[in-house]
Structure formats: C-alpha cells, structure tokens
Write a protein that holds these residues in place. Sequence first.
Motif, mmCIF file in Angstrom:
data_model
loop_
_atom_site.group_PDB
_atom_site.id
_atom_site.type_symbol
_atom_site.label_atom_id
_atom_site.label_comp_id
_atom_site.label_asym_id
_atom_site.label_seq_id
_atom_site.Cartn_x
_atom_site.Cartn_y
_atom_site.Cartn_z
ATOM 1 N N LEU A 223 32.713 77.088 -61.134
ATOM 2 C CA LEU A 223 32.409 75.896 -60.320
ATOM 3 C C LEU A 223 32.902 76.085 -58.882
ATOM 4 O O LEU A 223 32.240 75.667 -57.938
ATOM 5 C CB LEU A 223 33.029 74.641 -60.950
ATOM 6 N N LYS A 226 30.410 77.993 -56.667
ATOM 7 C CA LYS A 226 29.062 77.431 -56.725
ATOM 8 C C LYS A 226 28.174 77.862 -55.533
ATOM 9 O O LYS A 226 27.070 78.360 -55.728
ATOM 10 C CB LYS A 226 29.136 75.892 -56.785
ATOM 11 N N TYR A 229 27.150 81.450 -55.670
ATOM 12 C CA TYR A 229 26.258 81.733 -56.801
ATOM 13 C C TYR A 229 24.850 81.200 -56.535
ATOM 14 O O TYR A 229 23.849 81.883 -56.760
ATOM 15 C CB TYR A 229 26.831 81.125 -58.088
ATOM 16 N N HIS A 235 19.666 77.318 -57.702
ATOM 17 C CA HIS A 235 20.344 76.160 -58.264
ATOM 18 C C HIS A 235 20.154 76.058 -59.780
ATOM 19 O O HIS A 235 21.088 75.751 -60.521
ATOM 20 C CB HIS A 235 19.828 74.896 -57.560
ATOM 21 N N PHE A 238 22.351 78.366 -61.637
ATOM 22 C CA PHE A 238 23.741 77.879 -61.596
ATOM 23 C C PHE A 238 23.944 76.786 -62.639
ATOM 24 O O PHE A 238 24.897 76.839 -63.427
ATOM 25 C CB PHE A 238 24.093 77.352 -60.196
ATOM 26 N N GLN A 239 23.024 75.813 -62.659
ATOM 27 C CA GLN A 239 23.157 74.683 -63.605
ATOM 28 C C GLN A 239 23.160 75.168 -65.040
ATOM 29 O O GLN A 239 23.940 74.699 -65.870
ATOM 30 C CB GLN A 239 21.992 73.683 -63.429
ATOM 31 N N ALA A 242 26.485 76.927 -65.774
ATOM 32 C CA ALA A 242 27.594 75.948 -65.772
ATOM 33 C C ALA A 242 27.540 75.125 -67.060
ATOM 34 O O ALA A 242 28.578 74.846 -67.676
ATOM 35 C CB ALA A 242 27.496 75.044 -64.551
#
Length: 272
Positions: A223, A226, A229, A235, A238-239, A242
Amino acid sequence: MKLYTHVDRVERELGARGFGLDDPLSIETLFDLDQLHYHGPAAVRAAIDRLGLVEGDRVIDVGSGLGGPARLLAAEGGCRVTAIELQPDLNQLAADLTRRTGLEEQIEHHCADFLTIEQPGQHFDALVSWLTFLHIPDRAALLERCFGCLRPGGSILVEDFYARPGLGPEHRAMLENEVYCRALPSWERYRDQIETAGFERIEMEDMSAAWGRFVRDRLDEFLERKAQYVAIHGHDAFQALAHFYAVMVELFQSDGLGGLRWCARRPDATPT
Ligand SMILES: C[S@@+](CC[C@H](N)C(=O)[O-])C[C@H]1O[C@@H](n2cnc3c(N)ncnc32)[C@H](O)[C@@H]1O
C-alpha cells in the motif's frame, strides 16, 4: 483456470528497471519477483540447510511457478533441479529467466500436472514444494506420487496450509474462490496422510504466526508503494493485488487458516 497473473508483472517490472527482453540477469535481481511464497529466498535457503542438500543432488520442485526457488537451489545449493509447473505461461517465463541467469544446464523446466506426469521412478534425492499442495485436493494421490519419485533415503520438504479448528464456511469459501484452495486437512489428518504414504522421521513446524506477520507486512509495504506500482502496472492491477494480499491477511488473522512446513524421509530400502 488462470491462477496467477505474474507473467506480465515480471516483464513490466524488469522493463521499468531498464532490462531489455533478452538481457542477462542475476538471480538476486529477481528475488522480489520470482519467489511466490512466504519469506522468499530465506525459505529456500532454510530448505537447503534442513535437507542437507549438496552439489549434484537431484531435486524435484513441484509447482515451480516462475522458477525462483529452482534457480536458488541450483545457484547456491549446486543441485540439479527438475521444475514441474502446471501453467504454460509461467513455465515458459520460468525457462526463459533460467536461461537468462545462465542456469539452464542445471535446471529442466517441464510444463505438466504433477498428478499425471509420467513418473520418473525412484530418481530424486529430494522433493521440495512451496505453497502448491494447497491447490491439489487429492492429498493421498499427491503424497503417494511424492513418495514414488524419491530414492530410498530421499527426503521431502513442503510448505503448505492446513485447516485450524476455527475454519468456518465463510473463510472456506474465501479460500476456494480467491486462493483456489478447495480442501485442507487438519494438522492431525495431515500427519496421518504423510505417515500413510510411507514416510518416516516426520517433522512438522507451525508457521501460522510467522506467515501471519509476513502477509501483514507485505500488505502494508504494498500500500505504501501504491503510486510507484500504479505507474508501472496500472490501477486495476494494483487493486487486484491489494485485494489478494488483504484476503491473505484476513485468513491468517482468523482462527481458521494455518501455515505448515514439514519434512520427512522415504525409508531406506530393506535388504532382501
Ligand atoms: C503459489 S505458487 C508457488 C510457486 C513456487 N513454488 C514458488 O514458491 O515460487 C503455486 C504454483 O503451483 C502450481 N501448481 C498448482 N497445481 C499444480 C499441479 N498439479 N502440478 C504442477 N504445478 C501446480 C501453480 O500453477 C502455481 O504456479
């Protein structure tokens, strides 16, 4: 079934670090990308020590992923490694990375399901496997195959999950849907299964607390990174990651999921 999406991630990450598609690589360059288990290279070095692996030992790695553990076993342990990976894209990238690190003489990569691969006979000095057995519900068949490919006196080291008494339906569903883990034995049942397969000198180490801390730190660090990354991978990627890291934190924080490292040995041949 698409289990992992590491291929694009590795290629993009290496590109962002300035490596061309065919540039030579050191194994160290890949450590934060190619070790798809907890505690990365330290876990593999612990296995080399624990199994007493020496130069020239023949080792089979079941569920070898991107080949990170296999390359470490070859480079630092001097082993000759047979790496078995189910998913063709991972296996292809693993073979490519092995060639780029100059270890192709020591490692053979095979794309195959370990449960159906033609058995090599009692060939290997050791079998290792990191976070793969949890994807294979038929433990009895799996352990029988592991036993069958070891020479008498050969040893095995596995890192895996087990079901703690508090594993409820919500977390079972999470394991199935998010981790592709459909069945987990309890600690006691797991030990019985190892014994039934014929192994001796069984040692089981509970990794739950250490892995719980590892997945929490991994999420926190991810995190924090972020912006970096997202700039490289976007995005959505990343989501997705995560979310997966948060699922693992929740599972280890629950009373349900346990982590386990176990070692055992195939008994010596009995004289006839
Ligand atoms: C969590 S990853 C770990 C990869 C590697 N052991 C590591 O630690 O870097 C689990 C791997 O096991 C592979 N796998 C799952 N079932 C398998 C099977 N039946 N035969 C061979 N590989 C399998 C998956 O495709 C995945 O790459």
